[in-house]
Design an enzyme around this catalytic site. Sequence first.
Site, mmCIF file in Angstrom:
data_model
loop_
_atom_site.group_PDB
_atom_site.id
_atom_site.type_symbol
_atom_site.label_atom_id
_atom_site.label_comp_id
_atom_site.label_asym_id
_atom_site.label_seq_id
_atom_site.Cartn_x
_atom_site.Cartn_y
_atom_site.Cartn_z
ATOM 1 N N ILE A 12 0.822 -1.224 0.000
ATOM 2 C CA ILE A 12 0.000 0.000 0.000
ATOM 3 C C ILE A 12 0.852 1.268 0.000
ATOM 4 C CG2 ILE A 12 -0.327 0.294 2.499
ATOM 5 C CD1 ILE A 12 -3.376 0.698 1.771
ATOM 6 N N VAL A 34 1.236 -3.028 8.608
ATOM 7 C CA VAL A 34 1.096 -1.968 7.608
ATOM 8 C C VAL A 34 1.427 -0.602 8.233
ATOM 9 C CG1 VAL A 34 -1.404 -1.563 7.912
ATOM 10 C CG2 VAL A 34 -0.349 -1.240 5.678
ATOM 11 N N ASP A 35 1.147 -0.443 9.513
ATOM 12 C CA ASP A 35 1.449 0.802 10.231
ATOM 13 C C ASP A 35 2.952 1.081 10.194
ATOM 14 O OD1 ASP A 35 1.065 3.001 11.872
ATOM 15 O OD2 ASP A 35 0.615 1.853 13.681
ATOM 16 N N THR A 119 -7.044 -7.432 10.336
ATOM 17 C CA THR A 119 -6.885 -8.870 10.049
ATOM 18 C C THR A 119 -5.476 -9.408 10.303
ATOM 19 O OG1 THR A 119 -6.326 -8.571 7.708
ATOM 20 C CG2 THR A 119 -8.671 -8.708 8.261
HETATM 21 N N1 AR6 Z 1 0.622 -3.120 2.239
HETATM 22 C C1 AR6 Z 1 -0.617 -3.676 2.283
HETATM 23 N N2 AR6 Z 1 -1.033 -4.470 3.283
HETATM 24 C C2 AR6 Z 1 -0.158 -4.717 4.290
HETATM 25 C C3 AR6 Z 1 1.144 -4.173 4.333
HETATM 26 C C4 AR6 Z 1 1.528 -3.343 3.240
HETATM 27 N N3 AR6 Z 1 2.742 -2.780 3.186
HETATM 28 N N4 AR6 Z 1 1.757 -4.620 5.465
HETATM 29 C C5 AR6 Z 1 0.871 -5.421 6.104
HETATM 30 N N5 AR6 Z 1 -0.280 -5.482 5.397
HETATM 31 P P1 AR6 Z 1 -1.852 -5.330 10.492
HETATM 32 P P2 AR6 Z 1 -4.176 -4.802 12.259
HETATM 33 C C6 AR6 Z 1 -1.536 -6.200 5.700
HETATM 34 O O1 AR6 Z 1 -1.295 -6.272 11.480
HETATM 35 O O2 AR6 Z 1 -4.543 -6.235 12.290
HETATM 36 C C7 AR6 Z 1 0.177 -2.586 14.114
HETATM 37 O O3 AR6 Z 1 1.252 -2.881 14.961
HETATM 38 C C8 AR6 Z 1 -1.462 -7.439 6.535
HETATM 39 O O4 AR6 Z 1 -1.017 -8.538 5.750
HETATM 40 O O5 AR6 Z 1 -0.933 -4.353 9.859
HETATM 41 O O6 AR6 Z 1 -5.252 -3.764 12.091
HETATM 42 C C9 AR6 Z 1 -0.594 -1.354 14.540
HETATM 43 O O7 AR6 Z 1 0.254 -0.374 15.143
HETATM 44 C C10 AR6 Z 1 -2.927 -7.594 6.928
HETATM 45 O O8 AR6 Z 1 -3.659 -8.154 5.832
HETATM 46 O O9 AR6 Z 1 -3.070 -4.425 11.141
HETATM 47 C C11 AR6 Z 1 -1.576 -1.909 15.511
HETATM 48 O O10 AR6 Z 1 -0.998 -2.070 16.799
HETATM 49 C C12 AR6 Z 1 -3.379 -6.132 7.084
HETATM 50 O O11 AR6 Z 1 -2.371 -5.345 6.457
HETATM 51 C C13 AR6 Z 1 -1.894 -3.270 14.952
HETATM 52 O O12 AR6 Z 1 -0.754 -3.653 14.185
HETATM 53 C C14 AR6 Z 1 -3.570 -5.657 8.520
HETATM 54 O O13 AR6 Z 1 -2.578 -6.208 9.369
HETATM 55 C C15 AR6 Z 1 -3.092 -3.225 14.017
HETATM 56 O O14 AR6 Z 1 -3.411 -4.533 13.624
#
Ligand code: AR6
Length: 171
Positions: A12, A34-35, A119
């Site tokens: 993203i 992703v954060d 997720t």
């Molecule tokens: N581009 C697109 N999707 C991504 C990317 C990317 N670069 N990186 C990860 N994903 P998550 P949550 C997907 O864990 O469950 C953080 O530490 C990943 O494969 O990022 O809402 C925050 O600070 C998955 O499908 O977010 C919060 O503490 C999706 O993004 C916590 O994680 C969401 O996974 C939030 O957890």
Amino acid sequence: MGARIRIIRGDITTQAVDAIVNAANTSLLGGGGVDGAIHRAAGPELLAACRAIGGCPTGQARITPGFGLPARYIIHTVGPVWHGGGHGEAEQLAACYRASFALAAAHGLRRVALPAIGTGAYRYPLGAATAIAVAEARAALAARPELEEVRFVCLDGKTHDAYQSALRQGE
Ligand code: AR6
């Protein structure tokens, strides 16, 4: 209307859209997933901007510039931590999408890219989460003609498949 929803494989942080959505936590100070990727790609100005905002409750959203990203803005939203589904998680996840689309509309943004909020680290079941994402995208596109494109950006194939099947439902 279906043509305005796109599902792609990718990172993203590389999307050249009006806004990308970040799956943040309530501190807005960064994290993993992703954060972390968004903070790394946007650069340290993002952390300073988030610090100034001072946090965000679950189910709400806040907006910052995109800084070093190709996207003009970042909309930060906080998904629910999955605790089995009996704690209002579905309503909170839907609220994330609604708040994100409302902020985009308030800023006149037309193309928005989103990850599968909740997720990853927050463990929201993928099929249920993508069904909510697609339903809220459809509702936003129907209500907001100025919204041109909702792009679901998937890092992995299993997420991509879940969106495809959510999109086929209710067609
Ligand atoms: N581009 C697109 N999707 C991504 C990317 C990317 N670069 N990186 C990860 N994903 P998550 P949550 C997907 O864990 O469950 C953080 O530490 C990943 O494969 O990022 O809402 C925050 O600070 C998955 O499908 O977010 C919060 O503490 C999706 O993004 C916590 O994680 C969401 O996974 C939030 O957890």
